[in-house]
Design a protein around this motif. Structure first.
Motif, PDB file in Angstrom:
ATOM      1  N   GLN A 161     -20.963  40.972 -25.073  1.00  0.00           N
ATOM      2  CA  GLN A 161     -20.497  40.586 -26.407  1.00  0.00           C
ATOM      3  C   GLN A 161     -20.072  41.797 -27.217  1.00  0.00           C
ATOM      4  OE1 GLN A 161     -23.042  38.179 -29.280  1.00  0.00           O
ATOM      5  NE2 GLN A 161     -21.497  36.706 -28.617  1.00  0.00           N
ATOM      6  N   GLU A 162     -20.740  42.929 -27.022  1.00  0.00           N
ATOM      7  CA  GLU A 162     -20.332  44.147 -27.705  1.00  0.00           C
ATOM      8  C   GLU A 162     -18.936  44.578 -27.262  1.00  0.00           C
ATOM      9  OE1 GLU A 162     -24.908  45.943 -28.007  1.00  0.00           O
ATOM     10  OE2 GLU A 162     -23.457  46.775 -26.578  1.00  0.00           O
ATOM     11  N   ALA A 163     -18.676  44.462 -25.965  1.00  0.00           N
ATOM     12  CA  ALA A 163     -17.359  44.835 -25.442  1.00  0.00           C
ATOM     13  C   ALA A 163     -16.276  43.915 -25.990  1.00  0.00           C
ATOM     14  CB  ALA A 163     -17.371  44.788 -23.912  1.00  0.00           C
ATOM     15  N   GLU A 164     -16.579  42.617 -26.089  1.00  0.00           N
ATOM     16  CA  GLU A 164     -15.586  41.671 -26.600  1.00  0.00           C
ATOM     17  C   GLU A 164     -15.329  41.916 -28.085  1.00  0.00           C
ATOM     18  OE1 GLU A 164     -13.003  38.203 -26.554  1.00  0.00           O
ATOM     19  OE2 GLU A 164     -13.527  39.919 -25.315  1.00  0.00           O
TER      20      GLU A 164
ATOM     21  N   GLY B 270      -7.317  44.325 -34.467  1.00  0.00           N
ATOM     22  CA  GLY B 270      -7.155  44.288 -35.911  1.00  0.00           C
ATOM     23  C   GLY B 270      -7.848  43.128 -36.598  1.00  0.00           C
ATOM     24  N   LYS B 271      -8.719  42.409 -35.888  1.00  0.00           N
ATOM     25  CA  LYS B 271      -9.383  41.252 -36.483  1.00  0.00           C
ATOM     26  C   LYS B 271     -10.537  41.691 -37.381  1.00  0.00           C
ATOM     27  CE  LYS B 271      -8.181  37.983 -32.807  1.00  0.00           C
ATOM     28  NZ  LYS B 271      -7.185  37.271 -33.649  1.00  0.00           N
ATOM     29  N   THR B 272     -10.764  40.913 -38.439  1.00  0.00           N
ATOM     30  CA  THR B 272     -11.867  41.178 -39.355  1.00  0.00           C
ATOM     31  C   THR B 272     -13.165  40.616 -38.783  1.00  0.00           C
ATOM     32  OG1 THR B 272     -11.631  39.085 -40.548  1.00  0.00           O
ATOM     33  CG2 THR B 272     -10.259  40.944 -41.283  1.00  0.00           C
ATOM     34  N   ASN B 273     -14.294  40.994 -39.389  1.00  0.00           N
ATOM     35  CA  ASN B 273     -15.583  40.468 -38.928  1.00  0.00           C
ATOM     36  C   ASN B 273     -15.639  38.953 -39.054  1.00  0.00           C
ATOM     37  OD1 ASN B 273     -16.289  43.094 -38.494  1.00  0.00           O
ATOM     38  ND2 ASN B 273     -18.032  43.124 -39.900  1.00  0.00           N
ATOM     39  N   VAL B 274     -15.063  38.414 -40.118  1.00  0.00           N
ATOM     40  CA  VAL B 274     -15.062  36.959 -40.311  1.00  0.00           C
ATOM     41  C   VAL B 274     -14.253  36.283 -39.209  1.00  0.00           C
ATOM     42  CG1 VAL B 274     -14.319  35.079 -41.834  1.00  0.00           C
ATOM     43  CG2 VAL B 274     -15.434  37.112 -42.796  1.00  0.00           C
ATOM     44  N   GLU B 275     -13.097  36.845 -38.880  1.00  0.00           N
ATOM     45  CA  GLU B 275     -12.260  36.263 -37.823  1.00  0.00           C
ATOM     46  C   GLU B 275     -12.954  36.363 -36.465  1.00  0.00           C
ATOM     47  OE1 GLU B 275      -7.788  37.183 -39.608  1.00  0.00           O
ATOM     48  OE2 GLU B 275      -8.881  38.748 -38.524  1.00  0.00           O
ATOM     49  N   ILE B 276     -13.602  37.497 -36.204  1.00  0.00           N
ATOM     50  CA  ILE B 276     -14.329  37.663 -34.937  1.00  0.00           C
ATOM     51  C   ILE B 276     -15.473  36.666 -34.854  1.00  0.00           C
ATOM     52  CG2 ILE B 276     -15.771  39.242 -33.593  1.00  0.00           C
ATOM     53  CD1 ILE B 276     -14.088  41.548 -34.803  1.00  0.00           C
TER      54      ILE B 276
ATOM     55  N   LEU C 193     -15.983  33.857 -31.886  1.00  0.00           N
ATOM     56  CA  LEU C 193     -17.107  33.971 -30.953  1.00  0.00           C
ATOM     57  C   LEU C 193     -18.268  33.030 -31.287  1.00  0.00           C
ATOM     58  CD1 LEU C 193     -17.309  37.844 -30.419  1.00  0.00           C
ATOM     59  CD2 LEU C 193     -15.946  36.147 -29.196  1.00  0.00           C
ATOM     60  N   PHE C 194     -18.096  32.216 -32.343  1.00  0.00           N
ATOM     61  CA  PHE C 194     -19.125  31.244 -32.724  1.00  0.00           C
ATOM     62  C   PHE C 194     -20.451  31.916 -33.073  1.00  0.00           C
ATOM     63  CE2 PHE C 194     -16.237  29.400 -29.610  1.00  0.00           C
ATOM     64  CZ  PHE C 194     -15.647  28.414 -30.389  1.00  0.00           C
ATOM     65  N   ILE C 195     -20.346  33.022 -33.816  1.00  0.00           N
ATOM     66  CA  ILE C 195     -21.530  33.720 -34.308  1.00  0.00           C
ATOM     67  C   ILE C 195     -21.303  34.017 -35.790  1.00  0.00           C
ATOM     68  CG2 ILE C 195     -22.196  34.733 -32.093  1.00  0.00           C
ATOM     69  CD1 ILE C 195     -20.737  37.270 -32.826  1.00  0.00           C
ATOM     70  N   SER C 196     -22.314  34.528 -36.463  1.00  0.00           N
ATOM     71  CA  SER C 196     -22.181  34.796 -37.893  1.00  0.00           C
ATOM     72  C   SER C 196     -21.570  36.180 -38.111  1.00  0.00           C
ATOM     73  CB  SER C 196     -23.546  34.734 -38.567  1.00  0.00           C
ATOM     74  OG  SER C 196     -24.347  35.828 -38.140  1.00  0.00           O
TER      75      SER C 196
ATOM     76  N   THR D 148     -24.011  38.901 -37.588  1.00  0.00           N
ATOM     77  CA  THR D 148     -24.253  39.224 -36.178  1.00  0.00           C
ATOM     78  C   THR D 148     -23.163  40.157 -35.652  1.00  0.00           C
ATOM     79  OG1 THR D 148     -25.361  37.118 -35.825  1.00  0.00           O
ATOM     80  CG2 THR D 148     -24.582  38.264 -33.869  1.00  0.00           C
ATOM     81  N   VAL D 149     -21.922  39.913 -36.070  1.00  0.00           N
ATOM     82  CA  VAL D 149     -20.827  40.815 -35.692  1.00  0.00           C
ATOM     83  C   VAL D 149     -21.123  42.218 -36.206  1.00  0.00           C
ATOM     84  CG1 VAL D 149     -18.372  41.332 -35.984  1.00  0.00           C
ATOM     85  CG2 VAL D 149     -19.113  38.970 -35.654  1.00  0.00           C
TER      86      VAL D 149
END
Length: 375
Positions: free
Chosen positions: A316-319, A327-333, A337-340, A343-344
């Motif tokens: 998950q760290e690699a992804e 260029g994705k934001t934490n919210v988009e990630i 990935l179906f996480i908060s 968590t990102v």
């Protein structure tokens, strides 16, 4: 007929509902007629459409199929992250998933005990459910695992079992590739000849670079002298500009092994070093060790070495790192990935520490330098 179907799915006339329902199957079909570009395009598009439509139930099959795209690109950590997403979506939607991609990843990692354990457990599960395609997958995976660790007799037996029905629709082409390599290394070239004929029916009809390269390499394994060398070189030339780094690495490996047996040790070292470097980067320990042993046989003292730093990252760290590089934001990630988002952020702090980077820009640069443009 399959090529016509794939052309249709790549077009714009397919309704969203049909694309959501069937693109994973179109992607899987593309893989088995050696059309890597369609496999990549169709699965990526279906994931995007599913996210946009909020249709989670189609994602387990799509993500599992998509994982294969990354495996053949040598991106095992990304593939493993997709499997984690499959499990997360399956839990959220109360859906049972078949562990096809997980079995493939275990085979490619090349850790015999762990790989065999997972292959055997899933083989029993598939058999109990009457899922013949899954049983064939585990036999092919066993053949791949054993070829990677140079257990060629075992690889031949597993590939032969996978080819009980040599016209099986899905996994027989890949099992045939493993059988030919195992046969060429275990004195069974007579058994490989009809397998090569069956393989060529598909690779020649595909009209793709991947199909042509696989055909060249398979023919080379059963050839001698200048003919074999020309075929190995042609396969490498075809694969070099593509994303198919796993097959490129395998071709460097078997070409290097052939050169060593021709007593051309200097030339063999060049090919084996390239192969070993690729496999170590991929985290494919079995194939990397096979290349190391061959290098040692040429007179080079090739010591065991740890995987590259990027392989120290959890899947998950690699992804997350890959998505940051896009260029994705934490919210988009988090949404993908179906996480908060928190968590990102937690995983990103660990990534920064492991890779000794201080910013998202530095992380993106590290990803690009390690793997090329993020896709």
């Amino acid at each position: 007929m399959l090529k016509q179907a794939l052309d249709a799915f790549r077009g714009q006339s397919v309704a969203i509902e049909e694309r959501l329902r069937w693109s994973w199957l179109a992607g899987r079909a593309a893989a088995f007629i050696w059309d890597y570009e369609s496999w990549d395009t169709l699965t990526a598009r279906q994931i995007e459409v599913a996210h946009d439509a909020g249709t989670l139930t189609v994602l387990p099959l799509t993500l599992s199929t998509r994982a294969g795209v990354h495996m053949f690109a040598g991106e095992l950590s990304v593939a493993a992250s997709l499997i984690e997403q499959v499990e997360a979506v399956a839990d959220a939607t109360d859906t049972r998933t078949a562990r096809y991609a997980a079995v493939m990843i275990a085979a490619l990692h090349g850790r015999e005990h762990e790989g065999r354990e997972l292959i055997d457990a899933n083989s029993k599960d598939f058999a109990s459910r009457g899922e013949g395609m899954g049983v064939t997958l585990t036999q092919w995976a066993a053949a791949l695992l054993y070829n990677g660790i140079a257990r060629y007799d075992d690889a031949f037996i597993a590939a032969d079992a996978a080819l009980e029905n040599p016209r099986e629709l899905w996994f027989s082409p890949w099992a045939t590739v493993e059988l030919i390599e195992a046969a060429s290394r275990s004195g069974r070239t007579a058994a490989a000849a009809p397998a090569l004929e069956r393989l060529v029916e598909g690779t020649s009809a595909s009209g793709t670079v991947w199909g042509a390269a696989i055909e060249d390499r398979s023919r080379a394994l059963l050839s001698h002298g200048p003919v074999a060398e020309s075929l190995y070189r042609d396969a490498i030339d075809r694969l070099q500009p593509t994303a198919l780094r796993f097959d490129l690495a395998r071709t460097h490996l078997v070409y290097g092994e052939w050169l060593r047996r021709e007593r051309r040790n200097v030339d063999a070292r060049e090919q084996l070093r390239v192969a070993r470097g690729f496999f170590t980067e991929f985290g494919m320990e079995g194939f990397a060790e096979r290349a190391r042993i061959e290098l040692r046989a040429t007179g080079e003292h090739a010591r065991k070495r740890a995987a590259e730093t990027s392989n120290d990252l959890m899947p998950q760290e690699a992804e997350i790192s890959r998505l940051v590089a896009q260029g994705k934001t934490n919210v988009e990630i988090a949404a993908q990935l179906f996480i908060s988002p928190s968590t990102v952020e937690y995983h990103l702090r660990k990534v920064f520490r492991k890779l000794d980077v201080k910013s998202r820009t530095q992380l993106a640069r590290h990803v690009l330098e390690s793997h090329g443009p993020a896709s």
